[in-house]
Motif scaffolding. Sequence first.
Motif, mmCIF file in Angstrom:
data_model
loop_
_atom_site.group_PDB
_atom_site.id
_atom_site.type_symbol
_atom_site.label_atom_id
_atom_site.label_comp_id
_atom_site.label_asym_id
_atom_site.label_seq_id
_atom_site.Cartn_x
_atom_site.Cartn_y
_atom_site.Cartn_z
ATOM 1 N N ILE A 55 0.894 -1.283 -0.045
ATOM 2 C CA ILE A 55 0.070 0.068 0.165
ATOM 3 C C ILE A 55 0.866 1.236 -0.062
ATOM 4 O O ILE A 55 0.685 2.209 -0.880
ATOM 5 C CB ILE A 55 -1.109 0.106 1.163
ATOM 6 C CG1 ILE A 55 -2.107 -1.057 0.981
ATOM 7 C CG2 ILE A 55 -1.599 1.142 1.472
ATOM 8 C CD1 ILE A 55 -2.933 -1.464 2.064
ATOM 9 N N ARG A 56 1.798 1.373 0.945
ATOM 10 C CA ARG A 56 2.738 2.504 0.923
ATOM 11 C C ARG A 56 3.620 2.576 -0.524
ATOM 12 O O ARG A 56 3.867 3.750 -0.849
ATOM 13 C CB ARG A 56 3.652 2.259 2.169
ATOM 14 C CG ARG A 56 3.110 2.471 3.473
ATOM 15 C CD ARG A 56 4.162 2.257 4.455
ATOM 16 N NE ARG A 56 3.854 3.438 5.167
ATOM 17 C CZ ARG A 56 4.715 4.099 6.007
ATOM 18 N NH1 ARG A 56 6.040 3.759 5.969
ATOM 19 N NH2 ARG A 56 4.381 5.151 6.737
ATOM 20 N N LYS A 57 3.995 1.472 -0.957
ATOM 21 C CA LYS A 57 4.768 1.690 -2.164
ATOM 22 C C LYS A 57 3.908 2.055 -3.605
ATOM 23 O O LYS A 57 4.138 3.064 -4.328
ATOM 24 C CB LYS A 57 5.456 0.220 -2.659
ATOM 25 C CG LYS A 57 6.047 0.244 -3.900
ATOM 26 C CD LYS A 57 6.809 -1.164 -4.205
ATOM 27 C CE LYS A 57 7.587 -1.078 -5.480
ATOM 28 N NZ LYS A 57 8.001 -2.482 -5.677
ATOM 29 N N ASN A 58 2.624 1.731 -3.374
ATOM 30 C CA ASN A 58 1.524 2.087 -4.259
ATOM 31 C C ASN A 58 1.384 3.550 -4.351
ATOM 32 O O ASN A 58 1.143 4.352 -5.110
ATOM 33 C CB ASN A 58 0.452 1.402 -4.404
ATOM 34 C CG ASN A 58 0.389 0.219 -4.982
ATOM 35 O OD1 ASN A 58 1.442 -0.092 -5.645
ATOM 36 N ND2 ASN A 58 -0.251 -0.779 -4.637
ATOM 37 N N LYS A 59 1.342 4.148 -2.865
ATOM 38 C CA LYS A 59 1.057 5.681 -2.821
ATOM 39 C C LYS A 59 2.144 6.270 -3.400
ATOM 40 O O LYS A 59 1.872 7.579 -3.749
ATOM 41 C CB LYS A 59 0.560 5.854 -1.153
ATOM 42 C CG LYS A 59 -0.650 5.419 -0.696
ATOM 43 C CD LYS A 59 -0.984 5.853 0.533
ATOM 44 C CE LYS A 59 -2.409 5.462 1.163
ATOM 45 N NZ LYS A 59 -2.721 5.672 2.301
ATOM 46 N N LYS A 60 3.374 5.865 -2.910
ATOM 47 C CA LYS A 60 4.487 6.811 -3.637
ATOM 48 C C LYS A 60 4.385 6.773 -4.908
ATOM 49 O O LYS A 60 5.047 7.878 -5.494
ATOM 50 C CB LYS A 60 5.913 5.968 -2.835
ATOM 51 C CG LYS A 60 6.058 6.141 -1.527
ATOM 52 C CD LYS A 60 7.548 5.623 -1.138
ATOM 53 C CE LYS A 60 7.715 5.779 0.251
ATOM 54 N NZ LYS A 60 9.103 5.159 0.624
ATOM 55 N N THR A 61 4.194 5.814 -5.584
ATOM 56 C CA THR A 61 4.431 5.974 -7.067
ATOM 57 C C THR A 61 3.154 6.765 -7.680
ATOM 58 O O THR A 61 3.390 7.109 -8.825
ATOM 59 C CB THR A 61 4.243 4.491 -7.819
ATOM 60 O OG1 THR A 61 3.112 3.853 -7.309
ATOM 61 C CG2 THR A 61 5.554 3.694 -7.160
ATOM 62 N N GLU A 62 2.065 7.029 -7.078
ATOM 63 C CA GLU A 62 0.865 7.810 -7.520
ATOM 64 C C GLU A 62 1.147 9.191 -7.646
ATOM 65 O O GLU A 62 1.959 9.829 -7.049
ATOM 66 C CB GLU A 62 -0.415 7.605 -6.840
ATOM 67 C CG GLU A 62 -0.962 6.328 -6.982
ATOM 68 C CD GLU A 62 -2.131 5.881 -6.264
ATOM 69 O OE1 GLU A 62 -2.467 6.658 -5.409
ATOM 70 O OE2 GLU A 62 -2.694 4.696 -6.270
#
Length: 75
Positions: free
Chosen positions: A68-75
């Motif tokens: 979840i944190r990785k996906n939020k960083k890429t957005e």
Amino acid sequence: MKKSSTILFFILAFFFSLNVEAQCAMCRAVLGGEGNAEQAQAVNDGIVYLMAIPYLLVVVIGYGVYRIRKNKKTE
């Protein structure tokens, strides 16, 4: 490369684990004796299996938080 070596380590650690003896004092007193060797081994196995479930849950939840944190960083 680092991710694949980490995954390989965990796979090897899972399949090549050490034999552990996990008995509480009360279980040891009840099952301690020459005639109860098979029952004592069964109790040991049950304790180890019960101990492994919380660790697996922590790993799964931790991986979910990581994703979840990785996906939020890429957005």
